[in-house]
Design a protein around this motif. Structure first.
Motif, PDB file in Angstrom:
ATOM      1  N   SER A 357      19.505 -45.861-106.541  1.00  0.00           N
ATOM      2  CA  SER A 357      18.390 -46.626-105.980  1.00  0.00           C
ATOM      3  C   SER A 357      17.277 -46.808-107.006  1.00  0.00           C
ATOM      4  O   SER A 357      16.740 -47.908-107.179  1.00  0.00           O
ATOM      5  CB  SER A 357      17.852 -45.915-104.731  1.00  0.00           C
ATOM      6  N   CYS A 358      16.946 -45.723-107.718  1.00  0.00           N
ATOM      7  CA  CYS A 358      15.898 -45.796-108.748  1.00  0.00           C
ATOM      8  C   CYS A 358      16.318 -46.691-109.912  1.00  0.00           C
ATOM      9  O   CYS A 358      15.523 -47.503-110.406  1.00  0.00           O
ATOM     10  CB  CYS A 358      15.567 -44.396-109.266  1.00  0.00           C
ATOM     11  N   LEU A 359      17.565 -46.540-110.353  1.00  0.00           N
ATOM     12  CA  LEU A 359      18.059 -47.340-111.476  1.00  0.00           C
ATOM     13  C   LEU A 359      18.054 -48.833-111.154  1.00  0.00           C
ATOM     14  O   LEU A 359      17.668 -49.656-111.996  1.00  0.00           O
ATOM     15  CB  LEU A 359      19.481 -46.904-111.849  1.00  0.00           C
ATOM     16  N   LEU A 360      18.465 -49.182-109.937  1.00  0.00           N
ATOM     17  CA  LEU A 360      18.514 -50.591-109.552  1.00  0.00           C
ATOM     18  C   LEU A 360      17.116 -51.165-109.383  1.00  0.00           C
ATOM     19  O   LEU A 360      16.865 -52.322-109.737  1.00  0.00           O
ATOM     20  CB  LEU A 360      19.325 -50.757-108.267  1.00  0.00           C
ATOM     21  N   THR A 361      16.198 -50.379-108.843  1.00  0.00           N
ATOM     22  CA  THR A 361      14.805 -50.830-108.738  1.00  0.00           C
ATOM     23  C   THR A 361      14.231 -51.067-110.129  1.00  0.00           C
ATOM     24  O   THR A 361      13.502 -52.032-110.353  1.00  0.00           O
ATOM     25  CB  THR A 361      13.953 -49.789-107.983  1.00  0.00           C
ATOM     26  N   ALA A 362      14.594 -50.175-111.061  1.00  0.00           N
ATOM     27  CA  ALA A 362      14.118 -50.315-112.441  1.00  0.00           C
ATOM     28  C   ALA A 362      14.767 -51.501-113.144  1.00  0.00           C
ATOM     29  O   ALA A 362      14.092 -52.303-113.797  1.00  0.00           O
ATOM     30  CB  ALA A 362      14.392 -49.030-113.219  1.00  0.00           C
ATOM     31  N   ALA A 363      16.078 -51.624-112.991  1.00  0.00           N
ATOM     32  CA  ALA A 363      16.828 -52.658-113.716  1.00  0.00           C
ATOM     33  C   ALA A 363      16.517 -54.060-113.221  1.00  0.00           C
ATOM     34  O   ALA A 363      16.468 -55.006-114.011  1.00  0.00           O
ATOM     35  CB  ALA A 363      18.322 -52.388-113.609  1.00  0.00           C
ATOM     36  N   ASP A 366      12.888 -54.965-108.710  1.00  0.00           N
ATOM     37  CA  ASP A 366      12.708 -55.356-107.310  1.00  0.00           C
ATOM     38  C   ASP A 366      13.232 -54.249-106.396  1.00  0.00           C
ATOM     39  O   ASP A 366      14.333 -53.742-106.593  1.00  0.00           O
ATOM     40  CB  ASP A 366      13.468 -56.666-107.058  1.00  0.00           C
ATOM     41  N   GLN A 367      12.439 -53.880-105.394  1.00  0.00           N
ATOM     42  CA  GLN A 367      12.840 -52.813-104.466  1.00  0.00           C
ATOM     43  C   GLN A 367      14.015 -53.225-103.580  1.00  0.00           C
ATOM     44  O   GLN A 367      14.802 -52.376-103.161  1.00  0.00           O
ATOM     45  CB  GLN A 367      11.662 -52.439-103.563  1.00  0.00           C
ATOM     46  N   THR A 368      14.127 -54.514-103.286  1.00  0.00           N
ATOM     47  CA  THR A 368      15.156 -54.974-102.351  1.00  0.00           C
ATOM     48  C   THR A 368      16.555 -54.595-102.815  1.00  0.00           C
ATOM     49  O   THR A 368      17.359 -54.077-102.032  1.00  0.00           O
ATOM     50  CB  THR A 368      15.068 -56.507-102.178  1.00  0.00           C
ATOM     51  N   VAL A 369      16.860 -54.836-104.082  1.00  0.00           N
ATOM     52  CA  VAL A 369      18.178 -54.494-104.625  1.00  0.00           C
ATOM     53  C   VAL A 369      18.371 -52.980-104.613  1.00  0.00           C
ATOM     54  O   VAL A 369      19.473 -52.475-104.361  1.00  0.00           O
ATOM     55  CB  VAL A 369      18.345 -55.044-106.057  1.00  0.00           C
ATOM     56  N   GLY A 370      17.280 -52.246-104.865  1.00  0.00           N
ATOM     57  CA  GLY A 370      17.326 -50.795-104.856  1.00  0.00           C
ATOM     58  C   GLY A 370      17.534 -50.212-103.467  1.00  0.00           C
ATOM     59  O   GLY A 370      17.766 -49.001-103.326  1.00  0.00           O
ATOM     60  N   ILE A 371      17.458 -51.049-102.453  1.00  0.00           N
ATOM     61  CA  ILE A 371      17.744 -50.635-101.072  1.00  0.00           C
ATOM     62  C   ILE A 371      19.146 -51.088-100.670  1.00  0.00           C
ATOM     63  O   ILE A 371      19.977 -50.293-100.233  1.00  0.00           O
ATOM     64  CB  ILE A 371      16.712 -51.221-100.083  1.00  0.00           C
ATOM     65  N   ILE A 372      19.414 -52.372-100.838  1.00  0.00           N
ATOM     66  CA  ILE A 372      20.635 -52.974-100.303  1.00  0.00           C
ATOM     67  C   ILE A 372      21.908 -52.408-100.936  1.00  0.00           C
ATOM     68  O   ILE A 372      22.819 -51.951-100.229  1.00  0.00           O
ATOM     69  CB  ILE A 372      20.607 -54.511-100.464  1.00  0.00           C
ATOM     70  N   ILE A 373      21.993 -52.433-102.261  1.00  0.00           N
ATOM     71  CA  ILE A 373      23.240 -52.030-102.921  1.00  0.00           C
ATOM     72  C   ILE A 373      23.550 -50.540-102.733  1.00  0.00           C
ATOM     73  O   ILE A 373      24.690 -50.188-102.385  1.00  0.00           O
ATOM     74  CB  ILE A 373      23.209 -52.422-104.415  1.00  0.00           C
ATOM     75  N   PRO A 374      22.589 -49.627-102.942  1.00  0.00           N
ATOM     76  CA  PRO A 374      22.914 -48.211-102.706  1.00  0.00           C
ATOM     77  C   PRO A 374      23.385 -47.940-101.280  1.00  0.00           C
ATOM     78  O   PRO A 374      24.300 -47.127-101.072  1.00  0.00           O
ATOM     79  CB  PRO A 374      21.586 -47.492-102.982  1.00  0.00           C
ATOM     80  N   THR A 395      16.712 -41.467 -97.908  1.00  0.00           N
ATOM     81  CA  THR A 395      17.038 -41.271 -99.320  1.00  0.00           C
ATOM     82  C   THR A 395      16.569 -42.444-100.180  1.00  0.00           C
ATOM     83  O   THR A 395      15.921 -42.247-101.218  1.00  0.00           O
ATOM     84  CB  THR A 395      18.557 -41.058 -99.499  1.00  0.00           C
ATOM     85  N   VAL A 396      16.887 -43.677 -99.772  1.00  0.00           N
ATOM     86  CA  VAL A 396      16.475 -44.840-100.576  1.00  0.00           C
ATOM     87  C   VAL A 396      14.972 -45.093-100.459  1.00  0.00           C
ATOM     88  O   VAL A 396      14.339 -45.560-101.415  1.00  0.00           O
ATOM     89  CB  VAL A 396      17.273 -46.110-100.192  1.00  0.00           C
ATOM     90  N   ALA A 397      14.379 -44.780 -99.289  1.00  0.00           N
ATOM     91  CA  ALA A 397      12.935 -44.975 -99.119  1.00  0.00           C
ATOM     92  C   ALA A 397      12.140 -43.976 -99.951  1.00  0.00           C
ATOM     93  O   ALA A 397      11.057 -44.290-100.461  1.00  0.00           O
ATOM     94  CB  ALA A 397      12.559 -44.839 -97.641  1.00  0.00           C
ATOM     95  N   ASP A 398      12.686 -42.760-100.103  1.00  0.00           N
ATOM     96  CA  ASP A 398      12.017 -41.712-100.874  1.00  0.00           C
ATOM     97  C   ASP A 398      12.172 -41.887-102.375  1.00  0.00           C
ATOM     98  O   ASP A 398      11.526 -41.165-103.147  1.00  0.00           O
ATOM     99  CB  ASP A 398      12.588 -40.334-100.499  1.00  0.00           C
ATOM    100  N   THR A 399      13.022 -42.805-102.792  1.00  0.00           N
ATOM    101  CA  THR A 399      13.289 -42.955-104.228  1.00  0.00           C
ATOM    102  C   THR A 399      13.031 -44.382-104.718  1.00  0.00           C
ATOM    103  O   THR A 399      11.937 -44.695-105.161  1.00  0.00           O
ATOM    104  CB  THR A 399      14.729 -42.500-104.546  1.00  0.00           C
ATOM    105  N   GLY A 400      14.021 -45.256-104.598  1.00  0.00           N
ATOM    106  CA  GLY A 400      13.879 -46.609-105.130  1.00  0.00           C
ATOM    107  C   GLY A 400      12.693 -47.378-104.574  1.00  0.00           C
ATOM    108  O   GLY A 400      12.038 -48.140-105.298  1.00  0.00           O
ATOM    109  N   PHE A 435       5.601 -40.278-107.350  1.00  0.00           N
ATOM    110  CA  PHE A 435       6.613 -39.511-108.088  1.00  0.00           C
ATOM    111  C   PHE A 435       6.880 -38.137-107.463  1.00  0.00           C
ATOM    112  O   PHE A 435       7.888 -37.497-107.758  1.00  0.00           O
ATOM    113  CB  PHE A 435       6.273 -39.377-109.581  1.00  0.00           C
ATOM    114  N   LEU A 436       5.996 -37.680-106.564  1.00  0.00           N
ATOM    115  CA  LEU A 436       6.238 -36.420-105.869  1.00  0.00           C
ATOM    116  C   LEU A 436       7.292 -36.564-104.768  1.00  0.00           C
ATOM    117  O   LEU A 436       8.081 -35.649-104.526  1.00  0.00           O
ATOM    118  CB  LEU A 436       4.948 -35.897-105.231  1.00  0.00           C
TER     119      LEU A 436
END
Length: 460
Positions: A357-363, A366-374, A395-400, A435-436
């Motif tokens: 989730s974090c990697l996709l949000t970074a790459a 956009d948060q949307t991809v970091g939610i949908i794909i994971p 899990t995805v809300a707490d990270t990506g 980040f916490l």
């Protein structure tokens, strides 16, 4: 020629090139528009060599951009909202009366908690920052609190919206795609969110004690005097933020809510502040310019403008086009296939989903991809291990979702920079909650996993 399989080497090369272009743009202070154009062109070349047609790639990018049209409308409205909230006297009134009530208080903690509550109701992180956040920062400036410190607190509070607000589009996307009920999700999310909020409040209390009482009250009084003499200041103007909150609470879409706000504050600007319509239109387009006569104060209560937000729209179009190519060109598949294993434990599965989730949000910026794909990748794996869907949503809300504003190239960070003029590099160390939250969530899961493992070994 048919479409060929994309290799992990292609994915790594594209990631390196994209990040290099973005990093160069940030270091040289060049618009990210050019970085994304370069990344899109390079990615398209790779996909063309893999057999994708130029028409197919254009259609992929067009459909992705079209799907985000509501986001573009909100960003444009954000520019208009900032201008009219300033010109109508709404933000100056919040600042004026705010000075009367924050003297002697730990304002860093106050700003964090107040922004947190407002964002939960308003349902939009950047919308909260662009309205209430601006007022908080102006008050903090008068109290001599460094802007990056206070902005970090404001962002921490504001991004609660994207994570758990009932009318947040991102939160509802997370619930919909995981098939989770809101109440079940809140129960699950509270287990990580409440400790995170408590820890963040303690840290902000420590930060705030450093600056408590350190403000130049003579300057504060001068601010109040100049604001009062340059425009009409009234407690009745505070009803407009209340109107926005009520409409958000009633479930009115953000774009409609913001449009109503712009119309109402435009009327107040003309009728109450006696600003002519031509000047109002100019401020909506190019930003409001305060005329208190004090350069420092004018810089605090000036800003906004639709034109200023056009670059942000272009940047987001570029990031959406790039993320669409990555997703639909199967460029992420090699990464995903190599990440998850059949024998992954519960903790390993949650940790890997968090990382993805974090990697996709970074790459993709956009948060949307970091939610949908994971979620698409991990949902079946969670179900096989009888892990509740609310935990996947958490899990995805707490990270990506929550780490997005920490990345200088992320859409959220770009919007914040365009509104406030402070980069993620400056405020990220102070956006404590962002980040916490992943740390608290993964630490809790690791402790639970360790206890379960110890119990199993004892039984054996």
């Amino acid at each position: 020629m048919g479409e060929q399989k994309v290799s992990i080497v292609d994915t790594i090369i594209l990631a390196i090139v994209s990040f290099t272009l973005i990093t160069i743009s940030i270091i040289l202070n060049i618009s990210l528009v050019f970085a994304f154009i370069g990344a899109v062109i390079f990615t398209s070349i790779i996909l063309l060599r893999k057999g994708y047609g130029i028409g197919t790639l254009i259609n992929i990018m067009f459909e992705g951009i079209k799907g985000c049209r509501s986001v573009f409308i909100i960003i444009i409205l954000m520019g208009a909202t900032i201008s009219t909230w300033l010109s109508s006297g709404v933000v100056p009134s919040i600042i004026y009366y705010g000075f009367n009530y924050v003297k002697g208080y730990n304002f860093v903690v106050v700003a964090f908690i107040f922004t947190l509550m407002m964002s939960y109701v308003m349902g939009t992180a950047v919308g909260t920052i662009s309205t209430v956040g601006i007022a908080m920062l102006a008050i903090g400036k008068g109290l001599m609190i460094p802007t990056p410190v206070l902005l970090g607190a404001v962002i921490s509070g504001a991004f609660i919206a994207d994570k758990i607000a009932p009318i947040s589009s991102l939160n509802n996307l997370t619930l919909e795609i995981t098939g989770t009920d809101y109440i079940d999700y809140v129960k699950s999310a509270s287990k990580t969110l409440i400790p995170t909020i408590a820890l963040s409040a303690i840290i902000y209390y420590i930060f705030g004690n450093v600056y408590k009482g350190g403000g130049d009250m003579g300057k504060v009084y001068e601010y109040q005097k100049l604001i009062n003499s340059s425009m009409v200041v009234s407690p009745y103007l505070l009803l407009f933020p209340l109107l926005v909150i009520v409409l958000a609470f009633l479930g009115i879409k953000a774009s409609y809510n913001m449009t109503i706000g712009v119309i109402c504050t435009s009327v107040v600007t003309v009728l109450v502040q006696k600003v002519n319509i031509l000047t109002l239109v100019k401020s909506i387009l190019w930003g409001y310019k305060s005329g208190t006569g004090m350069v420092e104060l004018d810089s605090l209560v000036s800003g906004g403008g639709i034109v200023q937000m056009l670059e942000v729209v272009l940047i987001i179009m570029g990031s959406v086009a790039l993320s669409s190519l990555f997703e639909n060109g199967n460029l992420l598949k090699p990464l995903i296939d190599g990440l998850f294993k059949e024998k992954d434990s519960r903790f390993s599965l949650i940790a890997k989903t968090s990382l993805l989730s974090c990697l996709l949000t970074a790459a993709t910026c956009d948060q949307t991809v970091g939610i949908i794909i994971p979620v698409k990748v991990a949902l079946e794996k969670f179900e096989k291990r009888n892990i509740d869907k609310s935990i996947l949503a958490r899990t995805v809300a707490d990270t990506g979702t929550i780490v997005a504003p920490l990345m200088p190239w992320n859409v959220n960070a770009v919007i914040i920079y365009s509104i406030i003029g402070v980069s993620a590099i400056q405020y990220a160390p102070f956006a404590v909650l962002c980040f916490l939250n992943p740390i608290v969530m993964l630490t809790g899961e690791f402790i639970s996993f360790s206890r379960l493992k110890t119990t199993s070994e004892s039984v054996a």
